[in-house]
Design an enzyme around this catalytic site. Structure first.
Site: not given
Ligand code: IPE
Ligand code: IPE
Ligand code: MG
Length: 249
Positions: A39, A67, A190, A27, A209, A22, A197, A70-71, A73
């Site tokens: 990306h 994910s 992450r 960025w 973990e 992520d 999550i 994410n569609w 977007r």
């Protein structure tokens, strides 16, 4: 698993690492660039982390690339992500093969355009014989989808008389979820600062973990990766037992 094995798993390198990659958009935005450049820059981090995992003899690396949510977007960003995915699949296969990395895509592939589906099948076939490491790319993946899909497969078998409802237990359910052919997810990282999550490996991460890194994915490299491994090594994994039970005297 014996008690000493339980303890050992806390100090050794994880056998299976999963990463929610992520922070690409932020960025790029922080540099006044379009999100898609983030990306693109993220692909370099993928290459680097694959190499680091190979060096450390990690058996499986699972990366969350797109994910099922994410569609939602903007259409343009989704289109560009699909294009990038197609290009990267074509471009990277040779290097993966050379390094003995088997590629596997997890998620609802049927949601992609036929051309991309074909590219996925081809990339998987081209690396099918590689035995050094498995790279799972989660694309159109959702943890809830994964569990619903498993339930549907079991219901179909039950209707066909192949199994009875009483036979449905955790082990059977596990067989129908993604990654059941690989080691348990020991470490879930992450990047990008968020601590959630986001519908990633809900079933598989039951005893992973968790490590949250503030580093944005395009900046994630050896230093940040080492930090995650060190954190993992310092954890005591108890799997429901007490600390005294898992620490050898
Ligand atoms: C993760 O980066 C990559 C995908 C979800 C495809 P983001 O695009 O979510 O980056 P941020 O969270 O907006 O910075
Ligand atoms: C999770 O990141 C999905 C991927 C990294 C592919 P998101 O950026 O989509 O997650 P949310 O929306 O912030 O929870
Ligand atoms: Mg994000």
């Amino acid at each position: 698993m014996s008690q000493s094995d339980l303890h050992r798993s806390a100090v050794a390198t994880p056998r299976h690492i999963a990463i929610i990659m992520d922070g690409n958009g932020r960025w790029a935005e922080s540099q006044g660039k379009p999100r898609v450049l983030g990306h693109r820059a993220g692909v370099k981090s993928v290459r680097e982390v694959v190499a680091l995992c190979r060096e450390r003899k990690v058996e499986s690396l699972t990366l969350f690339a797109f994910s099922s949510e994410n569609w939602r977007r903007p259409e343009r960003e989704v289109q560009l992500l699909m294009k990038l995915f197609t290009t990267v699949l074509r471009r990277e296969v040779r290097l993966l093969k050379k390094n003995g990395v088997r590629l596997k895509i997890i998620g609802d592939i049927s949601g992609f355009e036929p051309k991309l589906q074909e590219r996925i099948r081809l990339a998987e076939a081209q690396t099918a014989e590689c035995g050094q490491m498995v790279l799972n790319i989660a694309a159109n993946y959702g943890g809830r989808w994964d569990m619903v899909d498993a339930a549907r497969q079991m219901a179909t078998l039950a209707l066909q008389g192949e199994i009875t409802p009483e036979q449905i237990d955790e082990a059977l359910m596990d067989r129908f979820t993604c990654l059941s052919d690989q080691a348990e997810v020991d470490l879930l990282i992450r990047t990008g600062g968020e601590q959630r999550i986001s519908n990633f490996l809900l079933w598989q991460a039951a005893y992973s973990e968790l490590f949250f890194s503030d580093t944005l994915w395009p900046d994630f490299g050896e230093a940040a990766f080492e930090e995650a491994l060190e954190a993992f090594a310092s954890r005591q994994r108890r799997f429901g037992q007490t600390g005294a039970q898992v620490t050898p005297r």
